[in-house]
Design an enzyme around this catalytic site. Structure first.
Site, PDB file in Angstrom:
ATOM      1  N   LYS A 134       0.834  -1.214   0.000  1.00 36.51           N
ATOM      2  CA  LYS A 134       0.000   0.000   0.000  1.00 36.51           C
ATOM      3  C   LYS A 134       0.863   1.255   0.000  1.00 36.51           C
ATOM      4  O   LYS A 134       0.694   2.144  -0.830  1.00 36.51           O
ATOM      5  CB  LYS A 134      -0.918  -0.016   1.232  1.00 36.51           C
ATOM      6  CG  LYS A 134      -1.633   1.297   1.477  1.00 36.51           C
ATOM      7  CD  LYS A 134      -2.583   1.224   2.654  1.00 36.51           C
ATOM      8  CE  LYS A 134      -1.982   1.578   3.985  1.00 36.51           C
ATOM      9  NZ  LYS A 134      -1.680   3.006   4.174  1.00 36.51           N
ATOM     10  N   ASN A 135       1.782   1.335   0.953  1.00 41.93           N
ATOM     11  CA  ASN A 135       2.490   2.603   1.124  1.00 41.93           C
ATOM     12  C   ASN A 135       3.477   2.888  -0.004  1.00 41.93           C
ATOM     13  O   ASN A 135       3.764   4.052  -0.280  1.00 41.93           O
ATOM     14  CB  ASN A 135       3.197   2.644   2.487  1.00 41.93           C
ATOM     15  CG  ASN A 135       2.194   2.785   3.624  1.00 41.93           C
ATOM     16  OD1 ASN A 135       1.028   3.086   3.391  1.00 41.93           O
ATOM     17  ND2 ASN A 135       2.643   2.553   4.856  1.00 41.93           N
ATOM     18  N   CYS A 176      -5.515   7.847   8.986  1.00 43.13           N
ATOM     19  CA  CYS A 176      -5.793   7.199  10.260  1.00 43.13           C
ATOM     20  C   CYS A 176      -5.615   8.154  11.421  1.00 43.13           C
ATOM     21  O   CYS A 176      -4.685   8.960  11.443  1.00 43.13           O
ATOM     22  CB  CYS A 176      -4.849   6.020  10.462  1.00 43.13           C
ATOM     23  SG  CYS A 176      -5.380   4.538   9.625  1.00 43.13           S
ATOM     24  N   ARG A 201      -0.181  14.406  13.163  1.00 41.84           N
ATOM     25  CA  ARG A 201       0.686  14.081  12.032  1.00 41.84           C
ATOM     26  C   ARG A 201       1.087  15.379  11.349  1.00 41.84           C
ATOM     27  O   ARG A 201       0.553  15.759  10.312  1.00 41.84           O
ATOM     28  CB  ARG A 201      -0.027  13.092  11.101  1.00 41.84           C
ATOM     29  CG  ARG A 201      -0.288  11.768  11.828  1.00 41.84           C
ATOM     30  CD  ARG A 201      -0.988  10.749  10.995  1.00 41.84           C
ATOM     31  NE  ARG A 201      -0.093   9.951  10.212  1.00 41.84           N
ATOM     32  CZ  ARG A 201      -0.492   8.871   9.531  1.00 41.84           C
ATOM     33  NH1 ARG A 201      -1.745   8.505   9.544  1.00 41.84           N
ATOM     34  NH2 ARG A 201       0.368   8.174   8.825  1.00 41.84           N
ATOM     35  N   ARG A 225      -9.237  -0.345   3.712  1.00 37.26           N
ATOM     36  CA  ARG A 225      -8.318   0.669   3.169  1.00 37.26           C
ATOM     37  C   ARG A 225      -6.968   0.047   2.834  1.00 37.26           C
ATOM     38  O   ARG A 225      -6.250   0.556   1.985  1.00 37.26           O
ATOM     39  CB  ARG A 225      -8.079   1.783   4.205  1.00 37.26           C
ATOM     40  CG  ARG A 225      -9.250   2.721   4.384  1.00 37.26           C
ATOM     41  CD  ARG A 225      -8.861   3.892   5.269  1.00 37.26           C
ATOM     42  NE  ARG A 225      -7.501   4.277   4.968  1.00 37.26           N
ATOM     43  CZ  ARG A 225      -6.604   4.683   5.862  1.00 37.26           C
ATOM     44  NH1 ARG A 225      -6.942   4.801   7.117  1.00 37.26           N
ATOM     45  NH2 ARG A 225      -5.383   4.998   5.498  1.00 37.26           N
TER      46      ARG A 225
HETATM   47  C1  UD1 Z   1       4.055   6.502   6.937  1.00 36.37           C
HETATM   48  C2  UD1 Z   1       3.109   5.375   6.598  1.00 36.37           C
HETATM   49  C3  UD1 Z   1       2.449   4.830   7.854  1.00 36.37           C
HETATM   50  C4  UD1 Z   1       3.507   4.441   8.883  1.00 36.37           C
HETATM   51  C5  UD1 Z   1       4.477   5.582   9.126  1.00 36.37           C
HETATM   52  C6  UD1 Z   1       5.630   5.199  10.033  1.00 36.37           C
HETATM   53  C7  UD1 Z   1       2.364   6.008   4.379  1.00 36.37           C
HETATM   54  C8  UD1 Z   1       1.253   6.469   3.505  1.00 36.37           C
HETATM   55  N1  UD1 Z   1       2.093   5.887   5.679  1.00 36.37           N
HETATM   56  O1  UD1 Z   1       3.278   7.553   7.495  1.00 36.37           O
HETATM   57  O2  UD1 Z   1       1.670   3.696   7.482  1.00 36.37           O
HETATM   58  O3  UD1 Z   1       2.864   4.130  10.100  1.00 36.37           O
HETATM   59  O4  UD1 Z   1       5.037   6.019   7.872  1.00 36.37           O
HETATM   60  O5  UD1 Z   1       6.306   4.097   9.536  1.00 36.37           O
HETATM   61  O6  UD1 Z   1       3.446   5.701   3.899  1.00 36.37           O
HETATM   62  N2  UD1 Z   1       6.474  13.792  12.016  1.00 36.37           N
HETATM   63  C9  UD1 Z   1       6.767  15.080  12.406  1.00 36.37           C
HETATM   64  N3  UD1 Z   1       6.825  16.052  11.446  1.00 36.37           N
HETATM   65  C10 UD1 Z   1       6.616  15.800  10.129  1.00 36.37           C
HETATM   66  C11 UD1 Z   1       6.322  14.478   9.741  1.00 36.37           C
HETATM   67  C12 UD1 Z   1       6.259  13.493  10.703  1.00 36.37           C
HETATM   68  O7  UD1 Z   1       6.956  15.368  13.574  1.00 36.37           O
HETATM   69  O8  UD1 Z   1       6.692  16.721   9.302  1.00 36.37           O
HETATM   70  C13 UD1 Z   1       6.385  12.733  13.031  1.00 36.37           C
HETATM   71  C14 UD1 Z   1       4.967  12.169  13.140  1.00 36.37           C
HETATM   72  O9  UD1 Z   1       4.184  12.941  14.007  1.00 36.37           O
HETATM   73  C15 UD1 Z   1       5.228  10.795  13.685  1.00 36.37           C
HETATM   74  C16 UD1 Z   1       6.573  10.417  13.080  1.00 36.37           C
HETATM   75  O10 UD1 Z   1       7.155  11.619  12.605  1.00 36.37           O
HETATM   76  O11 UD1 Z   1       5.359  10.839  15.066  1.00 36.37           O
HETATM   77  C17 UD1 Z   1       6.506   9.414  11.956  1.00 36.37           C
HETATM   78  O12 UD1 Z   1       5.733   9.903  10.915  1.00 36.37           O
HETATM   79  P1  UD1 Z   1       6.067   9.602   9.400  1.00 36.37           P
HETATM   80  O13 UD1 Z   1       7.253   8.710   9.287  1.00 36.37           O
HETATM   81  O14 UD1 Z   1       6.117  10.913   8.672  1.00 36.37           O
HETATM   82  O15 UD1 Z   1       4.786   8.809   8.949  1.00 36.37           O
HETATM   83  P2  UD1 Z   1       3.905   9.008   7.651  1.00 36.37           P
HETATM   84  O16 UD1 Z   1       4.779   9.292   6.477  1.00 36.37           O
HETATM   85  O17 UD1 Z   1       2.779   9.914   7.944  1.00 36.37           O
END
Ligand code: UD1
Length: 416
Positions: A23-24, A119, A124, A399
């Site tokens: 998916k991702n 989710c 986020r 999803r």
């Molecule tokens: C992606 C995956 C999700 C997975 C996650 C962690 C997709 C579509 N989703 O989500 O399934 O659970 O990686 O492996 O690929 N953060 C910040 N600032 C930012 C961005 C992130 O502080 O600008 C923090 C978030 O709050 C969170 C952590 O970083 O605590 C991890 O988030 P991130 O790795 O960005 O996850 P996603 O890309 O949203």
């Protein structure tokens, strides 16, 4: 009741199951496809709800799409027809909609992207995404629920991420792929899906090195050429079926996997007493005599994935002894606890830590899927529970899991 899953527990799952595309990886590659002119063909894309929403966003911004007879998806891009904005109605449905930011900025130099949904597993933020794009020359602002970004003089730069965010790494890679000069991402995320994105972009003419390590170097290319690409298998779907064997006292061969992607999950599953064998055809999981307690800390890859935390919690709640689970990635990922407790689990949460006292057996109950992976965990609990479980809001599960009911039924589960 289309949105409710009814599962009668107790059948040991046995047989083979084929894992679908990731998916991702699929979602980010779909977003990246708008950076190339012409027809992109994606193989091994899962037919899940998130992919369908992503197709709707692609159509809405002006790309044409069609599912082919061989199950591949064609995405036709005429750059003169592509809009550089996404709408709220569709974007709110999935987090990955934010990935159009990097694709549009890289491809077209501007983007207006609705703040993403997805989710409800914790806050986020987008600060790291924006920090990276600003370093490459973008001006950004957030107003009325939209991110406005524009780059007049894009130029490669060095970006250090305070946390190895998956989405931020992906957005910066996409923008940098067409930004003149050399860009370097330090403390980059190392997830296999990042490597898949880089391989896809490189197959179109991008120059990205180091994906899969914490330093990624990207030399901007002038043009990307559309082509055909096959998405990697979904390691989280694979892990979920591996647990389905361990939790039901069964034996399942999980096919179409890349074993190295699964090592963190295999290691922990083995600690619970399950027997895991890497075979040519896939990974065979047999349940052990009982489920032993283990401690788990979620971490960025190659640490234990946060997307498998809820499913492991379901397994450990049926074990003997106490396990400690520390969630280090998303702060709100223990919503599953109240639902598992309805099924008889004994779990206490203190901040980022959950203490799971194994109760040996769960009982069927009415429960609600609060997010995708929590839903998957309830399915696992229900498969092993005594009696029937009714899982509401199952739409969350669809999803991310292709043909979930069909696959479970083929393994001998009683699912409606
Ligand atoms: C992606 C995956 C999700 C997975 C996650 C962690 C997709 C579509 N989703 O989500 O399934 O659970 O990686 O492996 O690929 N953060 C910040 N600032 C930012 C961005 C992130 O502080 O600008 C923090 C978030 O709050 C969170 C952590 O970083 O605590 C991890 O988030 P991130 O790795 O960005 O996850 P996603 O890309 O949203």
């Amino acid at each position: 009741m289309k949105d409710t899953l009814l599962i009668k527990g107790g059948n040991p799952l046995r047989g083979k199951v084929r894992v679908s595309g990731a998916k991702n990886a699929g979602l980010v590659i779909m977003a990246a496809s708008i950076m190339a002119e012409g027809e992109t063909i994606l193989d091994n894309l899962p037919r899940i709800r998130d992919v369908e929403v992503m197709i709707q966003i692609l159509n809405e911004i002006g790309a044409e799409t069609k599912w082919n007879d061989d199950q591949s998806l064609s995405i036709m891009v005429d750059p003169s027809q592509i809009k550089t904005s996404t709408c709220y109605e569709l974007s709110k449905q999935l987090r990955a909609s934010n990935l159009f930011l990097g694709a549009m900025l890289g491809g077209r130099g501007e983007a207006i992207v609705s703040m993403p949904g997805g989710c409800d597993i914790g806050s986020r933020p987008m600060d790291l995404h924006l920090k990276g794009m600003q370093a490459l020359g973008a001006k950004t602002k957030i107003e009325h629920g939209y991110i406005y970004a524009r780059v007049d003089k894009p130029s490669g730069a060095r970006v250090y991420l305070d946390f190895p965010s998956v989405g931020a790494t992906e957005n910066i890679i996409m923008m940098a792929a067409k930004t003149p000069g050399l860009s370097t991402i330090e403390n980059a995320a190392k997830e296999p899906e990042i490597v898949d994105l880089a391989n896809y972009l490189n197959s179109m003419g991008a120059r990205i090195r180091g994906a899969g390590t914490d330093v990624i170097k990207i030399e901007g290319a002038q043009k990307l050429t559309a082509g055909r690409y096959a998405i990697i298998p979904d390691r989280i779907e694979a892990g979920t079926y591996m647990i389905s064997a361990a939790i039901t006292g069964g034996e399942v061969l999980v096919e179409n996997v890349i074993p190295t992607h699964l090592h963190p999950i295999i290691a922990k599953l083995q600690e619970t007493g399950a027997i895991v064998e890497e075979q040519d055809a896939g990974i065979l999981v047999k349940s052990g005599p009982y489920i032993q307690p283990v401690d788990i800390k979620t971490l960025p890859y190659p640490g234990f994935p946060t997307d498998m935390q809820s499913q492991m919690m379901a397994l450990l709640s049926m074990g003997r002894g106490s396990s400690i689970i520390v969630e280090n990635v998303f702060e709100n990922r223990f919503q599953i606890v109240d639902e598992l407790k309805r099924m008889g689990a004994n779990i206490k949460v203190e901040g980022h830590t959950a203490v799971v006292e194994g109760v040996g057996r769960l009982c069927g109950a009415r429960v609600k899927a609060t997010d995708l992976r929590a839903g998957a965990a309830l399915v696992l609990g229900a498969l092993a529970a005594i009696g029937e479980t009714e899982i509401e809001n199952a739409i969350h599960i669809f999803r991310g899991y292709e043909n979930l009911c069909e696959k479970l039924i083929s393994l001998g589960a009683d699912v409606r």
